[in-house]
Write a protein that holds these residues in place. Structure first.
Motif, short mmCIF file in Angstrom:
data_model
loop_
_atom_site.label_atom_id
_atom_site.label_comp_id
_atom_site.label_asym_id
_atom_site.label_seq_id
_atom_site.Cartn_x
_atom_site.Cartn_y
_atom_site.Cartn_z
N GLU A 197 -36.39 12.82 -27.65
CA GLU A 197 -37.30 12.09 -26.75
C GLU A 197 -37.49 10.65 -27.19
O GLU A 197 -37.45 9.72 -26.37
N LEU A 198 -37.67 10.44 -28.50
CA LEU A 198 -37.86 9.08 -29.00
C LEU A 198 -36.61 8.23 -28.78
O LEU A 198 -36.71 7.02 -28.48
N THR A 199 -35.43 8.82 -28.93
CA THR A 199 -34.19 8.07 -28.72
C THR A 199 -34.08 7.62 -27.28
O THR A 199 -33.71 6.47 -27.00
N ARG A 200 -34.38 8.51 -26.36
CA ARG A 200 -34.28 8.15 -24.94
C ARG A 200 -35.33 7.09 -24.58
O ARG A 200 -35.05 6.18 -23.78
N GLN A 201 -36.52 7.18 -25.17
CA GLN A 201 -37.53 6.14 -24.93
C GLN A 201 -37.08 4.80 -25.51
O GLN A 201 -37.24 3.75 -24.88
N ALA A 202 -36.50 4.85 -26.71
CA ALA A 202 -36.04 3.63 -27.36
C ALA A 202 -34.90 2.99 -26.57
O ALA A 202 -34.82 1.76 -26.46
N MET A 203 -34.02 3.81 -26.02
CA MET A 203 -32.92 3.28 -25.23
C MET A 203 -33.43 2.59 -23.97
O MET A 203 -32.94 1.51 -23.60
N GLN A 204 -34.42 3.18 -23.32
CA GLN A 204 -34.97 2.53 -22.13
C GLN A 204 -35.64 1.21 -22.50
O GLN A 204 -35.52 0.21 -21.79
N GLY A 205 -36.36 1.21 -23.65
CA GLY A 205 -36.96 -0.04 -24.10
C GLY A 205 -35.90 -1.08 -24.43
O GLY A 205 -36.09 -2.28 -24.15
N PHE A 206 -34.80 -0.66 -25.02
CA PHE A 206 -33.68 -1.57 -25.32
C PHE A 206 -33.12 -2.18 -24.03
O PHE A 206 -32.90 -3.39 -23.94
N ILE A 207 -32.91 -1.33 -23.03
CA ILE A 207 -32.35 -1.80 -21.75
C ILE A 207 -33.31 -2.78 -21.06
O ILE A 207 -32.89 -3.80 -20.51
N ASP A 208 -34.59 -2.49 -21.12
CA ASP A 208 -35.58 -3.32 -20.43
C ASP A 208 -35.86 -4.64 -21.15
O ASP A 208 -35.97 -5.69 -20.51
N ASP A 209 -35.94 -4.59 -22.48
CA ASP A 209 -36.45 -5.75 -23.22
C ASP A 209 -35.40 -6.50 -24.05
O ASP A 209 -35.47 -7.72 -24.17
N VAL A 210 -34.46 -5.76 -24.62
CA VAL A 210 -33.52 -6.39 -25.56
C VAL A 210 -32.22 -6.79 -24.88
O VAL A 210 -31.68 -7.87 -25.12
N LEU A 211 -31.70 -5.92 -24.03
CA LEU A 211 -30.40 -6.16 -23.39
C LEU A 211 -30.33 -7.48 -22.63
O LEU A 211 -29.33 -8.20 -22.77
N PRO A 212 -31.35 -7.85 -21.83
CA PRO A 212 -31.25 -9.14 -21.13
C PRO A 212 -31.08 -10.32 -22.08
O PRO A 212 -30.36 -11.28 -21.77
N ARG A 213 -31.73 -10.27 -23.22
CA ARG A 213 -31.62 -11.37 -24.18
C ARG A 213 -30.23 -11.41 -24.81
O ARG A 213 -29.68 -12.48 -25.04
N LEU A 214 -29.67 -10.23 -25.08
CA LEU A 214 -28.34 -10.19 -25.68
C LEU A 214 -27.26 -10.65 -24.69
O LEU A 214 -26.27 -11.27 -25.09
N LYS A 215 -27.46 -10.35 -23.41
CA LYS A 215 -26.45 -10.70 -22.41
C LYS A 215 -26.54 -12.16 -21.97
O LYS A 215 -25.58 -12.72 -21.47
#
Length: 413
Positions: free
Chosen positions: A239-257
Motif C-alpha cells: 500500500e505504501l509503495t502504491r501511495q508513494a508512486m502516485q505521489g511521485f507521479i503527481d509531484d516529482v515527475l513533472p519536475r524531472l520531465k
C-alpha cells in the motif's frame, strides 16, 4: 439575548481525579493519608534527579513535576475518564503514576522526530533534558503527546518502508544511513516508474540517464514492473509503495520531465540531495562528468583538475577569445594585449562557468577566478609599472608560462 460562557477547567487532571474520587466516595481518608505519606518521598526523588533535595526551589519544582507526570499518565491511561483515574489512584501508588508519566516522556523522546535513516541510540543526557523540560517548564498535554506519538509513528513507518525498499534493491545500511527516507523512496519510485530490467538504486551517472529517458518523447512507463516488484511484498508496504508512486507521479515527475533544469542541477541544486544516489567506483564519476558536461570535458580536454588548464581557459574567455586549454605564443600575446587594452570581462568568465561546468564544481571555479586568478593576473599582465616596463611582454609572458599552459618553447620575443 442570552449568552452562554464556557468555563475552562485548567486544574491538573490529577487534582480533578482526586476531587472526583472524594466526591463519589471512591477515595477514602485512608487513601488520602497514604498519598500524603507517599508524596514527599516522590518529591525528594524527583528533586534529586533533576537538581538537589536540599534546595527549596528544587523541591517546589519537583512537586509541580510530580503532579504533571501523574496527570499525564492518569489522563492517558484512563482516557480522560475521571472515575477510572480515581480508581487507579485508589489501587496504585503515586510513585507508580509519576514513573508512568516519566516513562511516557522517555518513550516519546526515543521515537524518531524526523525521517533520517541513521542508526538511533538514546542519549541519556538529552533524554533527561527532554523529561526535565516537558515535566516542568513546558508540560505536555495528553492531546499534544498523542499527536506527537502519532507523528513519530508515521516517521518510523516511513523509515521502515525506505529501509525495506533499499533492501529490495540491494542497498546496504551503511550506504543509505546518511540519507532520509524520502530520498530513498523518491529514487526507488524513479527506478520503478521507468521499470528497467535491473531494479537497483541509481548512481550519479545512472540518475542522469534515467532522467534523460523520462524526457524522450518515445518513453513509456511500464506499470507491470511495479506489480512484479510487489508480488511478495508485505501488505502494508504494498500500500505504501502504491501511495508513494502516485505521489511521485503527481509531484516529482513533472519536475524531472521539465527541461528548465538539467538532471545535474536537479541532483545538486534544486533538490539539495532529494534523491538517494548510490556511491560507486571512480569510473562512474568519470562517466557522470562526461554525461552532464560533455562540452566542459571537450574544452578542458579532460584535464579540468589542472589549475593551469583552467587559468588558460579563463584568461581566454575574460579577454574575448575562444575558450582553449592551451595557448600558442601569438595567442598568449593576444590575451595580454586585450587585457591591457580593455581589462578583463569577469562576468563573461562567471557565465562561462554557469553554462558549461558541472554544477557541483561551479562555486569553487568562480572562487578560483574571483579570489585567486583575477587579482593575480591583473597585477602580472599589466604594463603600468614605470619601475618595471614590459613593452615586449616578457614579464607578462613569463607569468603566463608559469601559471597557464603555454604551448611554445624558447624565447618569447
Amino acid at each position: 439575548m442570552t449568552k452562554s460562557v464556557a468555563t475552562v477547567d485548567a486544574r491538573p487532571f490529577f487534582e480533578k481525579a482526586v476531587r472526583y474520587g472524594l466526591a463519589q466516595g471512591l477515595l477514602s481518608q485512608d487513601n488520602m493519608s497514604r498519598m500524603a505519606a507517599e508524596a514527599p518521598k516522590g518529591i525528594v526523588q524527583i528533586a534529586d534527579h533533576f537538581g538537589t533535595a536540599y534546595l527549596r526551589t528544587d523541591l517546589e519544582s519537583a512537586a509541580t513535576r510530580m503532579a504533571n507526570l501523574i496527570s499525564l499518565y492518569l489522563e492517558d491511561s484512563a482516557n480522560g475518564d475521571l472515575r477510572a483515574a480515581a480508581i487507579s489512584l485508589r489501587d496504585n501508588t503515586l510513585l507508580s503514576h509519576s514513573r508512568g508519566g516519566s516513562e511516557m516522556l522517555k518513550r516519546l523522546h526515543a521515537m524518531p522526530g524526523e525521517t533520517s535513516l541513521h542508526s538511533r541510540k538514546v542519549d541519556p543526557l538529552a533524554q533527561k533534558l527532554f523529561v526535565n523540560e516537558r515535566s516542568f517548564a513546558f508540560p505536555i498535554s495528553v492531546a499534544s503527546y498523542r499527536e506527537q506519538v502519532r507523528q513519530c509513528q508515521a516517521n518510523q513507518m516511513r523509515i521502515d518502508f525506505a529501509r525495506w525498499l533499499a533492501r529490495q534493491m540491494n542497498v546496504k545500511q551503511d550506504e543509505y544511513e546518511d540519507f532520509s527516507a524520502e530520498e530513498v523512496i523518491r529514487s526507488a519510485m524513479l527506478v520503478l516508474f521507468i521499470g528497467g530490467k535491473a531494479l537497483e538504486m541509481p548512481s550519479k551517472s545512472q540518475f542522469v540517464e534515467l532522467v534523460g529517458m523520462l524526457r524522450k518523447k518515445t518513453f513509456k512507463p511500464r506499470p507491470a514492473a511495479l506489480d512484479s516488484f510487489l508480488r511478495d511484498a508485505p501488505e502494508a508496504f504494498d500500500e505504501l509503495t502504491r501511495q508513494a508512486m502516485q505521489g511521485f507521479i503527481d509531484d516529482v515527475l513533472p519536475r524531472l520531465k521539465s527541461t528548465e533544469k538539467s538532471a545535474d542541477e536537479i541532483l545538486h541544486a534544486e533538490a539539495q540531495g532529494a534523491f538517494f544516489i548510490r556511491e560507486v567506483a571512480e569510473e562512474d564519476v568519470v562517466a557522470y562528468d562526461k554525461i552532464v558536461a560533455r562540452e566542459w570535458v571537450r574544452i578542458t580536454k579532460g584535464n579540468a583538475d589542472d589549475p593551469a588548464v583552467l587559468a588558460t581557459i579563463f584568461l581566454n574567455v575574460a579577454t574575448g577569445h575562444p575558450a582553449k586549454a592551451s595557448a600558442l605564443l601569438k595567442e598568449a600575446k593576444a590575451i595580454i594585449q586585450s587585457y591591457r587594452a580593455q581589462g578583463f570581462d569577469s562576468n563573461a568568465v562567471l557565465k562561462f562557468v554557469d553554462d558549461f561546468a558541472p554544477f557541483e564544481q561551479r562555486e569553487d571555479l568562480k572562487a578560483m577566478w574571483l579570489q585567486d586568478l583575477l587579482p593575480d593576473a591583473e597585477v602580472h599582465l599589466a604594463d603600468n609599472d614605470p619601475q618595471m616596463p614590459d613593452a615586449f611582454m616578457e614579464r607578462a609572458l613569463r607569468y603566463f608560462k608559469q601559471n597557464c599552459v603555454g604551448a611554445w618553447k624558447g624565447s618569447s620575443r
